[in-house]
Design a protein around this motif. Sequence first.
Motif, PDB file in Angstrom:
ATOM      1  N   LEU A   1     107.722 -74.865  16.535  1.00 45.54           N
ATOM      2  CA  LEU A   1     107.912 -75.207  15.047  1.00 45.54           C
ATOM      3  C   LEU A   1     109.112 -74.712  14.579  1.00 45.54           C
ATOM      4  CD1 LEU A   1     104.209 -74.869  14.062  1.00 45.54           C
ATOM      5  CD2 LEU A   1     105.338 -76.964  14.056  1.00 45.54           C
ATOM      6  N   ILE A   2     109.553 -73.597  14.831  1.00 49.11           N
ATOM      7  CA  ILE A   2     110.726 -72.818  14.341  1.00 49.11           C
ATOM      8  C   ILE A   2     112.015 -73.815  14.544  1.00 49.11           C
ATOM      9  CG2 ILE A   2     112.406 -70.996  14.381  1.00 49.11           C
ATOM     10  CD1 ILE A   2     109.775 -69.054  14.646  1.00 49.11           C
ATOM     11  N   GLU A   3     112.000 -74.164  15.859  1.00 48.09           N
ATOM     12  CA  GLU A   3     113.253 -75.178  16.153  1.00 48.09           C
ATOM     13  C   GLU A   3     113.284 -76.289  15.117  1.00 48.09           C
ATOM     14  OE1 GLU A   3     115.329 -76.819  20.141  1.00 48.09           O
ATOM     15  OE2 GLU A   3     113.813 -75.292  20.428  1.00 48.09           O
ATOM     16  N   GLU A   4     112.020 -77.008  15.385  1.00 45.49           N
ATOM     17  CA  GLU A   4     111.743 -78.251  14.594  1.00 45.49           C
ATOM     18  C   GLU A   4     112.180 -78.111  13.182  1.00 45.49           C
ATOM     19  OE1 GLU A   4     107.826 -79.550  15.616  1.00 45.49           O
ATOM     20  OE2 GLU A   4     108.199 -79.596  17.648  1.00 45.49           O
ATOM     21  N   ALA A   5     111.797 -77.022  12.629  1.00 41.40           N
ATOM     22  CA  ALA A   5     112.191 -76.797  11.090  1.00 41.40           C
ATOM     23  C   ALA A   5     113.510 -76.062  10.839  1.00 41.40           C
ATOM     24  CB  ALA A   5     111.017 -76.080  10.615  1.00 41.40           C
ATOM     25  N   SER A   6     114.337 -75.982  11.643  1.00 40.22           N
ATOM     26  CA  SER A   6     115.796 -75.781  11.669  1.00 40.22           C
ATOM     27  C   SER A   6     116.688 -76.382  10.444  1.00 40.22           C
ATOM     28  CB  SER A   6     116.669 -75.622  13.044  1.00 40.22           C
ATOM     29  OG  SER A   6     117.773 -75.216  12.529  1.00 40.22           O
ATOM     30  N   GLY A   7     117.164 -75.601   9.561  1.00 38.30           N
ATOM     31  CA  GLY A   7     117.851 -76.343   8.645  1.00 38.30           C
ATOM     32  C   GLY A   7     116.878 -76.414   7.359  1.00 38.30           C
ATOM     33  N   GLY A   8     115.559 -76.458   7.531  1.00 37.80           N
ATOM     34  CA  GLY A   8     114.606 -76.530   6.334  1.00 37.80           C
ATOM     35  C   GLY A   8     113.668 -75.408   6.365  1.00 37.80           C
ATOM     36  N   ALA A   9     112.451 -75.530   6.032  1.00 36.37           N
ATOM     37  CA  ALA A   9     111.477 -74.497   5.714  1.00 36.37           C
ATOM     38  C   ALA A   9     110.295 -74.678   6.525  1.00 36.37           C
ATOM     39  CB  ALA A   9     111.232 -74.215   4.544  1.00 36.37           C
ATOM     40  N   LEU A  10     109.751 -73.776   7.108  1.00 32.89           N
ATOM     41  CA  LEU A  10     108.223 -73.852   7.443  1.00 32.89           C
ATOM     42  C   LEU A  10     107.182 -73.333   6.191  1.00 32.89           C
ATOM     43  CD1 LEU A  10     108.181 -71.859  10.780  1.00 32.89           C
ATOM     44  CD2 LEU A  10     107.447 -74.301  10.472  1.00 32.89           C
ATOM     45  N   ILE A  11     106.200 -74.241   6.010  1.00 32.51           N
ATOM     46  CA  ILE A  11     105.078 -73.987   4.911  1.00 32.51           C
ATOM     47  C   ILE A  11     103.968 -73.411   5.745  1.00 32.51           C
ATOM     48  CG2 ILE A  11     104.546 -76.247   4.972  1.00 32.51           C
ATOM     49  CD1 ILE A  11     104.064 -75.786   1.893  1.00 32.51           C
ATOM     50  N   ALA A  12     103.522 -72.370   5.206  1.00 32.88           N
ATOM     51  CA  ALA A  12     102.167 -71.789   5.745  1.00 32.88           C
ATOM     52  C   ALA A  12     101.039 -71.781   4.578  1.00 32.88           C
ATOM     53  CB  ALA A  12     102.373 -70.502   6.250  1.00 32.88           C
ATOM     54  N   GLY A  13      99.983 -72.421   4.865  1.00 36.44           N
ATOM     55  CA  GLY A  13      98.852 -72.395   4.023  1.00 36.44           C
ATOM     56  C   GLY A  13      97.815 -71.167   4.235  1.00 36.44           C
ATOM     57  N   MET A  14      97.258 -70.665   3.217  1.00 39.84           N
ATOM     58  CA  MET A  14      96.219 -69.654   3.338  1.00 39.84           C
ATOM     59  C   MET A  14      97.340 -68.397   4.112  1.00 39.84           C
ATOM     60  SD  MET A  14      92.793 -71.473   4.209  1.00 39.84           S
ATOM     61  CE  MET A  14      91.766 -69.816   3.873  1.00 39.84           C
ATOM     62  N   ALA A  15      98.397 -68.111   3.359  1.00 39.59           N
ATOM     63  CA  ALA A  15      99.278 -66.996   4.031  1.00 39.59           C
ATOM     64  C   ALA A  15      98.640 -65.458   3.974  1.00 39.59           C
ATOM     65  CB  ALA A  15     100.468 -67.113   3.186  1.00 39.59           C
ATOM     66  N   GLU A  16      97.503 -65.288   3.029  1.00 39.31           N
ATOM     67  CA  GLU A  16      96.932 -64.089   2.938  1.00 39.31           C
ATOM     68  C   GLU A  16      96.268 -63.671   4.294  1.00 39.31           C
ATOM     69  OE1 GLU A  16      93.872 -66.859   1.531  1.00 39.31           O
ATOM     70  OE2 GLU A  16      96.063 -66.536   1.256  1.00 39.31           O
ATOM     71  N   ARG A  17      95.837 -64.802   5.163  1.00 42.82           N
ATOM     72  CA  ARG A  17      95.211 -64.388   6.387  1.00 42.82           C
ATOM     73  C   ARG A  17      96.066 -64.594   7.638  1.00 42.82           C
ATOM     74  NH1 ARG A  17      89.419 -67.870   5.574  1.00 42.82           N
ATOM     75  NH2 ARG A  17      88.976 -67.103   3.580  1.00 42.82           N
ATOM     76  N   LEU A  18      97.289 -64.476   7.366  1.00 43.09           N
ATOM     77  CA  LEU A  18      98.360 -64.600   8.534  1.00 43.09           C
ATOM     78  C   LEU A  18      98.071 -63.580   9.460  1.00 43.09           C
ATOM     79  CD1 LEU A  18     100.313 -67.150   8.996  1.00 43.09           C
ATOM     80  CD2 LEU A  18     102.016 -65.513   8.222  1.00 43.09           C
ATOM     81  N   ASP A  19      98.173 -63.944  10.857  1.00 45.39           N
ATOM     82  CA  ASP A  19      97.997 -62.867  11.846  1.00 45.39           C
ATOM     83  C   ASP A  19      99.218 -61.848  11.632  1.00 45.39           C
ATOM     84  OD1 ASP A  19      98.016 -62.233  15.155  1.00 45.39           O
ATOM     85  OD2 ASP A  19      96.139 -62.187  14.571  1.00 45.39           O
ATOM     86  N   ALA A  20      98.934 -60.673  11.916  1.00 44.79           N
ATOM     87  CA  ALA A  20     100.159 -59.656  12.273  1.00 44.79           C
ATOM     88  C   ALA A  20     101.283 -60.232  13.121  1.00 44.79           C
ATOM     89  CB  ALA A  20      99.420 -58.334  12.401  1.00 44.79           C
TER      90      ALA A  20
END
Length: 570
Positions: free
Chosen positions: A85-104
């Motif tokens: 996903l990081i490579e696919e979003a290169s030049g743009g941005a990743l958007i993460a929902g419910m970020a307060e539950r993001l795994d460490a």
Amino acid sequence: MNLPDADDPLDNAVVAARLFTLAPKLFGGMVLRGSSPARDALVAALGEAIALRRMPGHVDDERLLGGIDLAASLSAGKPVRQSGLIEEASGGALIAGMAERLDASIAGRLAQMLDAPLDEGQAALVLCDDATEPDEAPPVSLMERLAFLCDLSASRRWQGVELAPAAGNLADVAPLDDDAMKALAATAAMLGVDSLRALIFAGEAARGLAALAGRGSIIDADLSGAVRLVLAPRATRLPPQDAEEPPPEEQQEPPPPPPDGERDNAEDSDQQQQEPDLSEILVEAARAAIPADLLAQLAQGKAPRRSSSSGTGQKRKAATRGKPLGARPGMPRGGAKLALIDSLRAAVPWQQVRRQEQGASPDAPILMRKEDLRIRRFEERAARVTIFAVDASGSAAAARLAEAKGAVELMLAQAYVTRSEVALVAFRGESAELLLPPTRSLTRARRALSELPGGGGTPLATGLNAARECAEAVIARGRSAALVILTDGRANIAADGSPGRPQAKADAEAAAKAIYARGIDTLVVDISARPGPEGAALAQALGGRFLALPRADARMLQAAINAAQPALAA
């Protein structure tokens, strides 16, 4: 660019989004707190300005970073790489929902992405924070690396959100001079923002505001806007109030006028002295931009706390159920399950080498080895047991027991939501008794609580030992325990049942230290009419917290326990 006095949080968020789209990798990204139509409209506008790639909440390292495409590799007979996903979003941005539950672990991968050099074309990050509690937030490691923190939970509009293009180019704006950087640094210090990244973001935001307005250099309004967008949301204290003006001096006879040449110099000096200091302008801009709820916390001397614990039980690794985690090398035994896809993915890159070693044909089946095996991992929250240890001695026994009964019933009513259980230990006379073993059954609890005895001496040490034994039994079954002790701390019965305050106090202190050594979370609540120092001393020996709640009813007691549990579990 002059920032208007925004009546709605969306106004500043739109300006922040325009800056972000101006240089996504430079600013890192945005945190958008508060699920609302305003946030949805802003995300939609961002999607039209830059490429956004959604990141699922259950993403693993393989999907995030890329790896072996198992299906294509098995079909081609050789390793075929799959982009992440990081490579696919290169030049743009990743958007993460419910970020307060993001795994460490995923947060760590994303932090590495944000720390990559600007010329590597990595993705930026947009975090959608859906938390409802003030202490809940995305991982600090990510918020530290994102320039803009926007709270849209109080926004009342969502229409007409457009990200107009910049009138100039960020590369054409001159860097900040020393005076501007010193003013920003002084403002950050006054607001309690000790992050060097935030200061850098503020400087770049000032240049970005100048670029949006088509200017080649910054002005004071750009610095004020950068403070409002970057530093004010990060404030941990209020800036100091202006010092009171000194009383006017007694009027004296004016001195004779200087010569003409000196008069011009004196007038220029007076004008320079009357100009306000730049840092004062920036502090006022920050004060006006601090959100109302944060302003109220800071006014009370409460810095924002960011806690990931919820008081519903500690996280623990599990073999068979819970939240899926990434697979790891291991043998599928002891209840652990084989991660077949991950095992095949680990074996595929070595097939050509292994076939050459064994002289097998290219069409031979996949050659698996022990080191290829991967097992599944899960994470689950242990059930939390709140153990009430109630002092049922003396004249105050009736009041304590009545409030303990009410608090137990109220907490059991929410047990199915919080995955919690309740137990009750009562101590009086010369003994302590487990009246209610850990349970979620409200009917069983009411039956056990219907006729609680009261009166007699205070065998505090015996009660603490009984509560500790109950907690140790709970922990041995894989659950987490917390003790809530309702007492004034005035022991008068020793551990062997003999009367005497000095020995009773020493035995109670020894029992408290045993609980502290075991690492059990504790809360001492003194609901007597006149709380004394004994309860606070007991809490200190336990290494726990102390609450004095004279004349507390059952609901107040339950609210206090619920409020204390996140801190106990932290």
